[in-house]
Design a protein around this motif. Structure first.
Motif, PDB file in Angstrom:
ATOM      1  N   ILE A   1     -89.523  45.278  75.478  1.00 16.71           N
ATOM      2  CA  ILE A   1     -88.817  44.410  74.535  1.00 16.71           C
ATOM      3  C   ILE A   1     -87.844  45.240  73.723  1.00 16.71           C
ATOM      4  CG2 ILE A   1     -89.102  43.005  72.448  1.00 16.71           C
ATOM      5  CD1 ILE A   1     -91.664  41.908  73.643  1.00 16.71           C
ATOM      6  N   ASP A   2     -86.592  44.770  73.671  1.00 20.58           N
ATOM      7  CA  ASP A   2     -85.553  45.367  72.832  1.00 20.58           C
ATOM      8  C   ASP A   2     -85.347  44.471  71.617  1.00 20.58           C
ATOM      9  OD1 ASP A   2     -85.127  47.508  74.483  1.00 20.58           O
ATOM     10  OD2 ASP A   2     -83.463  46.612  75.558  1.00 20.58           O
ATOM     11  N   LEU A   3     -85.589  45.015  70.436  1.00 24.87           N
ATOM     12  CA  LEU A   3     -85.543  44.248  69.190  1.00 24.87           C
ATOM     13  C   LEU A   3     -84.467  44.814  68.279  1.00 24.87           C
ATOM     14  CD1 LEU A   3     -88.719  43.351  67.101  1.00 24.87           C
ATOM     15  CD2 LEU A   3     -86.725  44.346  65.990  1.00 24.87           C
ATOM     16  N   HIS A   4     -83.744  43.921  67.621  1.00 24.70           N
ATOM     17  CA  HIS A   4     -82.721  44.336  66.652  1.00 24.70           C
ATOM     18  C   HIS A   4     -82.730  43.367  65.481  1.00 24.70           C
ATOM     19  CE1 HIS A   4     -79.008  46.012  65.031  1.00 24.70           C
ATOM     20  NE2 HIS A   4     -78.559  44.774  64.903  1.00 24.70           N
TER      21      HIS A   4
ATOM     22  N   ASP B   1     -80.740  38.504  60.288  1.00 24.02           N
ATOM     23  CA  ASP B   1     -80.264  38.158  61.631  1.00 24.02           C
ATOM     24  C   ASP B   1     -81.100  38.962  62.618  1.00 24.02           C
ATOM     25  OD1 ASP B   1     -78.966  37.565  63.955  1.00 24.02           O
ATOM     26  OD2 ASP B   1     -76.965  38.078  63.251  1.00 24.02           O
ATOM     27  N   TYR B   2     -81.977  38.262  63.344  1.00 22.13           N
ATOM     28  CA  TYR B   2     -82.962  38.906  64.207  1.00 22.13           C
ATOM     29  C   TYR B   2     -82.785  38.436  65.638  1.00 22.13           C
ATOM     30  CZ  TYR B   2     -87.576  39.642  66.374  1.00 22.13           C
ATOM     31  OH  TYR B   2     -88.585  39.985  67.225  1.00 22.13           O
ATOM     32  N   ASN B   3     -82.971  39.372  66.584  1.00 18.56           N
ATOM     33  CA  ASN B   3     -83.021  38.976  67.988  1.00 18.56           C
ATOM     34  C   ASN B   3     -83.841  39.987  68.773  1.00 18.56           C
ATOM     35  OD1 ASN B   3     -81.128  40.958  69.611  1.00 18.56           O
ATOM     36  ND2 ASN B   3     -80.010  40.437  67.723  1.00 18.56           N
ATOM     37  N   HIS B   4     -84.521  39.495  69.783  1.00 14.92           N
ATOM     38  CA  HIS B   4     -85.149  40.424  70.714  1.00 14.92           C
ATOM     39  C   HIS B   4     -85.077  39.844  72.115  1.00 14.92           C
ATOM     40  CE1 HIS B   4     -89.475  38.664  70.657  1.00 14.92           C
ATOM     41  NE2 HIS B   4     -89.158  38.784  71.929  1.00 14.92           N
ATOM     42  N   ALA B   5     -85.000  40.751  73.082  1.00 15.20           N
ATOM     43  CA  ALA B   5     -84.868  40.376  74.486  1.00 15.20           C
ATOM     44  C   ALA B   5     -85.999  41.003  75.273  1.00 15.20           C
ATOM     45  CB  ALA B   5     -83.517  40.834  75.038  1.00 15.20           C
ATOM     46  N   GLU B   6     -86.582  40.217  76.167  1.00 13.37           N
ATOM     47  CA  GLU B   6     -87.602  40.719  77.072  1.00 13.37           C
ATOM     48  C   GLU B   6     -86.905  41.176  78.353  1.00 13.37           C
ATOM     49  OE1 GLU B   6     -90.450  37.575  77.419  1.00 13.37           O
ATOM     50  OE2 GLU B   6     -91.128  37.775  75.344  1.00 13.37           O
TER      51      GLU B   6
ATOM     52  N   PHE C   1     -85.073  35.796  72.177  1.00 14.43           N
ATOM     53  CA  PHE C   1     -85.488  35.035  71.000  1.00 14.43           C
ATOM     54  C   PHE C   1     -84.585  35.432  69.841  1.00 14.43           C
ATOM     55  CE2 PHE C   1     -89.166  35.264  73.727  1.00 14.43           C
ATOM     56  CZ  PHE C   1     -89.734  34.000  73.631  1.00 14.43           C
ATOM     57  N   LEU C   2     -83.945  34.443  69.238  1.00 13.58           N
ATOM     58  CA  LEU C   2     -83.013  34.681  68.132  1.00 13.58           C
ATOM     59  C   LEU C   2     -83.474  33.909  66.906  1.00 13.58           C
ATOM     60  CD1 LEU C   2     -81.287  34.372  70.998  1.00 13.58           C
ATOM     61  CD2 LEU C   2     -79.390  34.949  69.487  1.00 13.58           C
ATOM     62  N   SER C   3     -83.411  34.567  65.748  1.00 15.05           N
ATOM     63  CA  SER C   3     -83.825  33.929  64.505  1.00 15.05           C
ATOM     64  C   SER C   3     -82.907  34.381  63.381  1.00 15.05           C
ATOM     65  CB  SER C   3     -85.281  34.285  64.188  1.00 15.05           C
ATOM     66  OG  SER C   3     -85.706  33.684  62.989  1.00 15.05           O
ATOM     67  N   LYS C   4     -82.241  33.437  62.764  1.00 12.43           N
ATOM     68  CA  LYS C   4     -81.403  33.712  61.599  1.00 12.43           C
ATOM     69  C   LYS C   4     -81.932  32.880  60.437  1.00 12.43           C
ATOM     70  CE  LYS C   4     -77.072  34.708  64.049  1.00 12.43           C
ATOM     71  NZ  LYS C   4     -75.631  34.363  64.170  1.00 12.43           N
ATOM     72  N   GLY C   5     -81.943  33.498  59.265  1.00 16.84           N
ATOM     73  CA  GLY C   5     -82.466  32.738  58.149  1.00 16.84           C
ATOM     74  C   GLY C   5     -82.110  33.327  56.811  1.00 16.84           C
ATOM     75  N   SER C   6     -82.234  32.504  55.784  1.00 16.23           N
ATOM     76  CA  SER C   6     -82.006  32.929  54.406  1.00 16.23           C
ATOM     77  C   SER C   6     -83.120  32.372  53.534  1.00 16.23           C
ATOM     78  CB  SER C   6     -80.638  32.442  53.900  1.00 16.23           C
ATOM     79  OG  SER C   6     -80.527  31.033  54.032  1.00 16.23           O
TER      80      SER C   6
ATOM     81  N   ARG D   1     -84.315  28.505  58.335  1.00 23.03           N
ATOM     82  CA  ARG D   1     -84.431  29.383  59.492  1.00 23.03           C
ATOM     83  C   ARG D   1     -83.959  28.647  60.733  1.00 23.03           C
ATOM     84  NH1 ARG D   1     -88.973  29.661  63.043  1.00 23.03           N
ATOM     85  NH2 ARG D   1     -89.008  31.536  64.343  1.00 23.03           N
ATOM     86  N   ASP D   2     -83.033  29.284  61.454  1.00 22.56           N
ATOM     87  CA  ASP D   2     -82.544  28.753  62.728  1.00 22.56           C
ATOM     88  C   ASP D   2     -83.121  29.597  63.852  1.00 22.56           C
ATOM     89  OD1 ASP D   2     -80.826  26.685  61.689  1.00 22.56           O
ATOM     90  OD2 ASP D   2     -79.446  28.274  61.077  1.00 22.56           O
ATOM     91  N   PHE D   3     -83.853  28.941  64.745  1.00 21.42           N
ATOM     92  CA  PHE D   3     -84.512  29.639  65.838  1.00 21.42           C
ATOM     93  C   PHE D   3     -83.973  29.142  67.173  1.00 21.42           C
ATOM     94  CE2 PHE D   3     -87.774  29.294  69.137  1.00 21.42           C
ATOM     95  CZ  PHE D   3     -88.075  30.631  69.342  1.00 21.42           C
ATOM     96  N   GLU D   4     -83.790  30.099  68.105  1.00 24.28           N
ATOM     97  CA  GLU D   4     -83.306  29.737  69.437  1.00 24.28           C
ATOM     98  C   GLU D   4     -83.938  30.660  70.475  1.00 24.28           C
ATOM     99  OE1 GLU D   4     -79.081  29.045  71.850  1.00 24.28           O
ATOM    100  OE2 GLU D   4     -79.104  30.088  69.918  1.00 24.28           O
ATOM    101  N   ALA D   5     -84.405  30.079  71.561  1.00 23.76           N
ATOM    102  CA  ALA D   5     -84.913  30.842  72.692  1.00 23.76           C
ATOM    103  C   ALA D   5     -84.036  30.552  73.903  1.00 23.76           C
ATOM    104  CB  ALA D   5     -86.364  30.472  72.988  1.00 23.76           C
ATOM    105  N   ILE D   6     -83.640  31.626  74.620  1.00 25.62           N
ATOM    106  CA  ILE D   6     -82.725  31.500  75.755  1.00 25.62           C
ATOM    107  C   ILE D   6     -83.345  32.171  76.970  1.00 25.62           C
ATOM    108  CG2 ILE D   6     -80.407  32.011  76.604  1.00 25.62           C
ATOM    109  CD1 ILE D   6     -79.526  32.323  73.684  1.00 25.62           C
ATOM    110  N   GLY D   7     -83.404  31.480  78.084  1.00 26.78           N
ATOM    111  CA  GLY D   7     -83.915  32.069  79.313  1.00 26.78           C
ATOM    112  C   GLY D   7     -84.927  31.174  80.002  1.00 26.78           C
ATOM    113  N   GLU D   8     -85.378  31.632  81.177  1.00 29.70           N
ATOM    114  CA  GLU D   8     -86.288  30.832  81.982  1.00 29.70           C
ATOM    115  C   GLU D   8     -87.626  30.605  81.291  1.00 29.70           C
ATOM    116  OE1 GLU D   8     -86.759  32.621  85.778  1.00 29.70           O
ATOM    117  OE2 GLU D   8     -84.669  32.297  86.407  1.00 29.70           O
ATOM    118  N   GLU D   9     -88.044  31.548  80.442  1.00 32.79           N
ATOM    119  CA  GLU D   9     -89.335  31.424  79.772  1.00 32.79           C
ATOM    120  C   GLU D   9     -89.177  31.046  78.303  1.00 32.79           C
ATOM    121  OE1 GLU D   9     -91.574  34.940  80.397  1.00 32.79           O
ATOM    122  OE2 GLU D   9     -91.366  34.875  82.571  1.00 32.79           O
TER     123      GLU D   9
END
Length: 643
Positions: free
Chosen positions: A256-259, A287-292, A302-307, A332-340
């Motif tokens: 997992i790559d997290l930023h 502003d958060y995101n991580h990729a598997e 998985f992307l998450s932005k929030g205040s 909080r705005d959450f978004e998941a992108i991909g087959e899983e």
């Protein structure tokens, strides 16, 4: 914040209620790790660092992903905060998701349970972990600058860690900078990581190597802040960026790559208005995101932005009455992108008001508080739009028959709105090997807790002290993830979130005895024990932690500080959920010593051997315990320089 008495340091808690209370006068269990303790602890994730405290365990999915479990409760019931503000990450979504904060950057870490966590709402129904840093300083350093440099290395994973922070400026402007870097390789294990039963179930040949494949970590944090500090208070701004890559351990080719990038503003104003003497306010954006990443190819993201915003008027140390009244809001705005992407994109908003007051006559007192929240979850993808109104409250009283004796009884009602994944999940999640289904018709989860707290110290120089907590909780509409017994088209087991009633009870005891002095050293013996029992209408609470006992013999004197520690964790072979497997108990030994250089008293050298017997340790609270074993014998060497 801390104060000093004739009998030694007394730590007071600021974040739990807003106003200051001595730790030995709290009606619920609070643990505090200071900067010195954090600097000398192993370089682990937040859950693993706190797992030795009574009543706390780690999810232990992998070395890179370890979230705290408090009194058998985890995930969305345990809030992990940074300076009282939410992380805005996705660590509660799944056990393989890491907390984007390393404990090393903290000035102190507070663990709050029961009424102490009330001000943070129903999502703290299990407790609060508050990681407090000094990135936004509230006061100028006495000599115009101060800082810490900490270095350490570990043998079991060939790990190296370095941390640096500095605060400079005599005021009114004060500046901070901090940096952290931690790298490890796959760690050595006392036995082959995979149990034979696990390999056979997967139809694989057993792996006989004594190394936890794909357990390496690489984490970097850089932060900076600035404050204006004056006679009336302070106001400041900070920025932090985190980059973290870690292996999932259970899968050989998935990491997992997290930023995360995070901005925070915080301030405190001294005032004299309406019975209050301070105004505290905080705001943050993340502003958060991580990729598997699997086999070098980008997978689910998985992307998450929030205040978030929080403000409170505080009455602190004014006569016999202390209190706080405040408001909070988050988006909080959450978004998941991909087959899983097993959870659709959602927007979560929450607004709340809270108050908490305490009357302390000296011999007795009462404390109470309440919080009201409105939470909305909206998903256009799923055509879902619901509002949840929740009310949490607590009431308690205490009696102090002598200066060294305290007993308190508190009753808490906590109400939690279901999380987006609990109502909207519908898809496979390969990291946990589950096809997960939520329920959009869930009601709010309500918990009722009764806690009895006692503090006792001997009258003569406090040579002996005991801190004990007995609690019982009942939950209506308890949300639990359970195996349905079915499988999807790919053969993945189907798990479904369900609601049931649950009862959890337990106790936590800490004791300390001063044994005497010899060879220029003062010796003491510390003991900690915890026990948790949990049951629902459909069976035992999943991954309930087994009882544990820790004994530590400490010596302090002159330049030396040392301890030898024995920790025994019971087996968990009964009262298992249908999909759980038995776990053996273990007993491990750790030895630590530190030495302050006479020529450089601000420099401390330390050495530690963990898991001295190189024994097999598997955590019953981990969903991956049959494939992930804890590290083997580890020699750790380090240096801390405070300037």
């Amino acid at each position: 914040m801390s104060a000093t008495t004739e009998n030694g340091p007394t730590v007071v808690v600021v974040t739990g209620t807003g106003y200051r209370i001595s730790k030995d006068a709290l009606m619920s269990h609070v643990d505090i790790l200071t900067r010195d303790e954090i600097d000398q602890r192993p370089p682990t994730g937040l859950g693993d660092m706190l797992a030795y405290l009574p009543g706390i365990r780690s999810s232990s999915f992998s070395p890179g992903a370890s979230r705290p479990i408090i009194r058998g409760l985890e995930g969305f019931r345990v809030l992990v905060l940074n300076n009282g503000m939410g992380m805005v990450d996705v660590s509660a979504l799944s056990q393989d998701h890491a907390v984007p904060s390393d404990p090393t950057e903290a000035r102190r870490i507070e663990v709050l349970r029961g009424p102490s966590a009330l001000a943070y709402g129903g999502n703290a129904i299990g407790g609060v972990i508050n990681v407090i840093d000094d990135r936004i300083p509230s006061q100028a350093p006495a000599k115009g600058y101060e800082g810490t440099l900490a270095l350490q290395g570990t043998s079991v994973d060939q790990g190296l860690q370095g941390a640096f922070n500095i605060k400079a400026g005599k005021g009114p402007w004060v500046f901070t900078f901090d940096a952290f870097d931690h790298k490890t390789k796959d760690y050595a294990t006392p036995v082959p990581p995979q149990l034979l039963s696990y390999s056979e179930a997967d139809g694989e040949a057993p792996d006989t190597r004594r190394k936890q494949t794909n357990s390496a970590q690489d984490m970097r944090n850089v932060g900076a802040g600035v404050s204006y500090v004056g006679e009336q208070g302070f106001v400041g701004l900070s920025y932090k960026t985190t980059d973290y890559t870690y292996g999932t351990a259970i899968e050989q080719d998935v990491h997992i790559d997290l930023h995360q990038e995070r901005w925070d503003a915080r301030g405190g104003l001294n005032l004299n208005w309406g019975g209050f003497n301070r105004l505290d306010a905080s705001a943050g954006y993340s502003d958060y995101n991580h990729a598997e990443v699997e086999g070098g190819e980008l997978g689910t993201q998985f992307l998450s932005k929030g205040s978030e915003f929080r403000a409170a008027l505080v009455r602190d140390s004014l006569g016999k009455v202390s209190g706080t009244v405040g408001v909070s809001a988050l988006k909080r705005d959450f978004e998941a992108i991909g087959e899983e992407a097993f959870v659709p994109s959602t927007t979560t908003k929450q607004t709340g008001i809270f108050t908490q007051y305490r009357y302390d006559s000296g011999a007795w007192g009462i404390e109470g508080g309440a919080r009201v929240d409105q939470t909305s979850i909206v998903s256009r993808e799923s055509n879902f739009d619901r509002d949840f109104n929740t009310v949490s409250a607590s009431l308690g009283s205490f009696y102090r028959p002598s200066q060294h004796t305290f007993v308190g009884l508190s009753l808490t009602r906590s109400e939690r709105a279901p999380a987006d994944v609990e109502v909207l999940a519908n898809g496979p999640h390969a990291a946990t090997g589950q096809y997960i289904i939520g329920n959009p018709n869930f009601k709010t989860e309500v918990g009722y807790s009764l806690e009895l707290t006692g503090h006792l110290a001997s009258f003569e120089n406090q040579r002996f002290s005991v801190d004990a907590h007995i609690y019982t909780s009942h939950f209506d509409n308890f949300i639990d993830l359970r195996d349905t017994g079915g499988k999807d088209d790919e053969g993945m087991p189907i798990f479904e979130y369900v609601q049931t009633n649950a009862d959890i009870y337990g106790l936590e005891i800490e004791a300390n005895a001063r044994l005497g002095e010899a060879f220029g050293q003062a010796f003491s013996l510390n003991a900690a024990y915890d026990y948790t029992h949990g049951n629902t209408d459909i069976g035992p609470v999943v991954r309930i932690p087994p009882q544990a006992l820790t004994l530590r013999l400490e010596s302090k004197g002159g330049a030396w500080e040392s301890y030898a520690e024995v920790r025994a964790v019971d087996a968990r072979k009964s009262r298992l959920a249908t999909f759980e497997t038995p776990t053996n108990g273990y007993t491990t030994v750790n030895i630590f010593t530190s030495y302050k250089l006479p020529q450089l008293p601000n420099v401390s050298l330390f050495a530690e051997v963990r898991n001295l017997g190189d024994i097999e340790m598997r955590e019953a609270t981990s969903s991956t315990k049959d494939a992930v074993v804890e590290p083997g014998r580890n020699l750790r060497l380090g240096l801390v320089y405070n300037f």
